[in-house]
Write a protein that holds these residues in place. Structure first.
Motif, PDB file in Angstrom:
ATOM      1  N   UNK A   1       0.829  -1.201   0.000  1.00 51.75           N
ATOM      2  CA  UNK A   1       0.000   0.000   0.000  1.00 51.75           C
ATOM      3  C   UNK A   1       0.865   1.253   0.000  1.00 51.75           C
ATOM      4  N   UNK A   2       1.928   1.228   0.792  1.00 52.43           N
ATOM      5  CA  UNK A   2       2.829   2.375   0.838  1.00 52.43           C
ATOM      6  C   UNK A   2       3.499   2.597  -0.524  1.00 52.43           C
ATOM      7  N   UNK A   3       3.891   1.520  -1.169  1.00 55.73           N
ATOM      8  CA  UNK A   3       4.523   1.624  -2.486  1.00 55.73           C
ATOM      9  C   UNK A   3       3.547   2.234  -3.493  1.00 55.73           C
ATOM     10  N   UNK A   4       2.306   1.765  -3.452  1.00 56.79           N
ATOM     11  CA  UNK A   4       1.284   2.313  -4.350  1.00 56.79           C
ATOM     12  C   UNK A   4       1.042   3.795  -4.066  1.00 56.79           C
ATOM     13  N   UNK A   5       0.922   4.142  -2.780  1.00 54.72           N
ATOM     14  CA  UNK A   5       0.646   5.532  -2.409  1.00 54.72           C
ATOM     15  C   UNK A   5       1.794   6.444  -2.842  1.00 54.72           C
ATOM     16  N   UNK A   6       3.021   5.978  -2.661  1.00 55.88           N
ATOM     17  CA  UNK A   6       4.165   6.794  -3.053  1.00 55.88           C
ATOM     18  C   UNK A   6       4.240   6.939  -4.571  1.00 55.88           C
ATOM     19  N   UNK A   7       4.026   5.841  -5.283  1.00 53.94           N
ATOM     20  CA  UNK A   7       4.122   5.869  -6.742  1.00 53.94           C
ATOM     21  C   UNK A   7       3.090   6.853  -7.327  1.00 53.94           C
ATOM     22  N   UNK A   8       1.869   6.858  -6.774  1.00 52.30           N
ATOM     23  CA  UNK A   8       0.834   7.747  -7.297  1.00 52.30           C
ATOM     24  C   UNK A   8       1.127   9.208  -6.974  1.00 52.30           C
ATOM     25  N   UNK A   9       1.638   9.459  -5.773  1.00 50.57           N
ATOM     26  CA  UNK A   9       1.968  10.848  -5.418  1.00 50.57           C
ATOM     27  C   UNK A   9       3.168  11.335  -6.229  1.00 50.57           C
TER      28      UNK A   9
ATOM     29  N   UNK B   1      -1.641  -3.363   7.799  1.00 47.03           N
ATOM     30  CA  UNK B   1      -2.838  -3.072   8.586  1.00 47.03           C
ATOM     31  C   UNK B   1      -2.841  -1.653   9.145  1.00 47.03           C
ATOM     32  N   UNK B   2      -1.681  -1.091   9.388  1.00 49.71           N
ATOM     33  CA  UNK B   2      -1.619   0.261   9.973  1.00 49.71           C
ATOM     34  C   UNK B   2      -1.131   1.297   8.966  1.00 49.71           C
TER      35      UNK B   2
ATOM     36  N   UNK C   1      -9.041   4.955   2.557  1.00 53.75           N
ATOM     37  CA  UNK C   1      -8.381   3.681   2.847  1.00 53.75           C
ATOM     38  C   UNK C   1      -8.703   3.237   4.277  1.00 53.75           C
ATOM     39  N   UNK C   2      -8.741   1.941   4.433  1.00 59.01           N
ATOM     40  CA  UNK C   2      -8.986   1.400   5.780  1.00 59.01           C
ATOM     41  C   UNK C   2      -7.901   0.380   6.115  1.00 59.01           C
TER      42      UNK C   2
END
Length: 489
Positions: free
Chosen positions: A412-420, A448-449, A488-489
């Motif tokens: 999720x972090x990788x996806x969030x960074x790539x999109x930003x 999860x966090x 996101x959850x």
């Protein structure tokens, strides 16, 4: 791409149109193709036969909305053949104007990526010379290619004379066809990407490798050894970049690892004064009079110089965190004169008071005293703007790094960074690009966090950017990204 490479390196007059058509067809479809068959509809090939007149021969991949003949408009990829060498590969704005690609050509990301491709080709294949060039702004069709660039690539004089104002990026092939192939893939992949097309599955890994290679010139990584080498040569270095890129961590690591803890850290803030940095009168407790008296007290720069002077064989590092939070011209005052790394003889500054051993009333900075500052480019409340200050420090830009997120972050972090990252590269101005949040915001390994971590650390930063007007040019896109993170959850 074999046929296209052959056309580039063997641009004979015979069958120019047919040879280019065959090479164009080979690019699409499973088998020998690099792009899906449907992507062919995003282009029209125009490769008129050599006329033998005063015209400049070419083969252009242009927008399909253009007419079949005559001047065309928009973004295009063009080959300019010459009699005694390989054809020039160029990104060109049609002489009819920006339409129908005004949105693409006007987007900061397009120009940014063309410049990165050219920088990558020069670095990888130039061997100290230029093999590629890119214009700062593609839409400036009133500006010609600079004369010294034309002279360096004089073989393409005719193309430059006629189309120099609309060429905004080019690569001049050498004998090595592998070099040409990589340049060709980079330019065509970008062209297809801007047309909303991707690569065939079998070519996606290769395409990603090339993209990452030239992207590294958009946000080049910096390692501690490079900074240490600068400190040894220049003595005074400032690490600058967005929040979360590891500037302070790197500075502290250098103090600990390379200076063996022989250094100290101080932090600047808006109330930092000349007396804090250099020295001045300060109250001391006394049994006389009112119970105190004023006496000269050393500032931290003088203290650092004193420690360094005690052992000239051992370098001492003063780390100034958040160095741009104070006005350096004011807090250094005339001591700015001492910050001259290349001076053979030590400079001296006469002080208004006697500060005792070892300087008395004459301050010098020992050659073994080094200074490293960290500067947050997102904090624009007080910025280093004085040219005299800039001349005395080596500035190193530290950018967020995808490799760090991939190593430590969850999917999720990788996806969030790539999109930003994509959002900022495509839409941010040069000033706003320097605000791209660093990789430290995306290092949560627990899926999860991860969402909560983004919502309580990254989102407030982006909201502050919007409130301050730092991302005004693409605020709606940033808001949309915030909405996605908050969902996101």
């Amino acid at each position: 791409m074999k046929k296209l490479l052959h056309v580039i390196h063997n641009p004979e007059k015979d069958r120019w149109q047919n040879r280019n058509q065959e090479a164009f067809e080979e690019l699409f479809g499973a088998g020998s193709g690099r792009y899906p068959e449907r992507a062919k509809s995003a282009f029209t090939l125009r490769a008129p036969e050599f006329s033998g007149g005063s015209g400049v021969p070419f083969a252009a991949y242009i927008h399909p909305n253009n007419p079949d003949t005559g001047a065309y408009g928009g973004m295009s990829f063009v080959l300019f053949p010459i009699p005694d060498g390989p054809a020039l590969l160029a990104m060109v704005v049609g002489t009819q104007g920006l339409s129908p690609d005004e949105e693409v050509l006007g987007r900061p990301g397009h120009s940014r990526k063309v410049k990165a491709i050219c920088a990558w080709l020069n670095k990888k294949y130039g061997q100290g010379k230029m093999v590629a060039w890119a214009k700062e702004d593609p839409v400036r069709t009133d500006l010609d290619i600079p004369n010294h660039i034309k002279q360096s690539f004089h073989l393409y004089h005719d193309a430059f004379k006629r189309y120099g104002k609309v060429i905004y990026g080019f690569f001049a092939p050498q004998e090595d066809q592998k070099m040409t192939e990589e340049a060709l893939k980079a330019f065509l992949d970008l062209l297809l990407e801007e047309r909303g097309q991707g690569l065939l599955k079998g070519s996606q890994k290769d395409g990603e490798t090339i993209r990452e290679a030239y992207f590294s010139h958009l946000m080049a990584p910096v390692n501690e050894n490079e900074v240490l080498d600068l400190l040894r040569k220049k003595r005074f270095v400032i690490l600058q970049g967005p929040p979360g890129t590891g500037k302070t961590r790197m500075a502290r690591n250098i103090v600990e690892r390379f200076y063996d803890h022989h250094g100290t850290t101080v932090q600047f803030h808006p109330n930092t004064t000349y007396e804090n940095v250099i020295g001045g009168l300060a109250p001391l407790q006394s049994d006389e009079g009112l119970g105190f008296r004023f006496a000269p007290q050393k500032g931290f720069l003088m203290k650092a110089a004193e420690i360094a002077a005690q052992d000239p064989t051992r370098s001492y590092l003063l780390h100034i965190d958040e160095i741009n939070r104070a006005d350096l011209s004011k807090v250094l005052g005339e001591a700015l004169y001492l910050l001259e790394a290349q001076e053979v003889r030590s400079r001296q500054l006469e002080l208004p008071y006697d500060f005792g051993s070892p300087f008395g009333n004459r301050l010098t900075l020992p050659q073994n005293l080094h200074i490293i500052g960290t500067m947050n480019s997102a904090d624009r409340s007080i910025a280093i703007v004085d040219i005299a200050v800039r001349r005395r420090f080596a500035f190193v830009k530290m950018w967020p790094q995808m490799a760090v997120v991939q190593k430590y972050g969850c999917p999720l972090m990788i996806q969030a960074y790539r999109e930003l990252l994509s959002l900022f590269i495509e839409q941010a101005s040069d000033d706003a690009l320097e605000l791209l949040p660093g990789h430290s915001y995306f290092l949560e390994s627990n899926e999860e966090v991860a969402a909560k971590a983004l919502q309580v650390t990254l989102v407030p930063l982006l909201e502050e950017y919007i409130a301050q007007g730092y991302v005004a040019g693409f605020a709606d896109s940033v808001r949309a990204y915030i909405q996605w993170v908050n969902s996101l959850r």
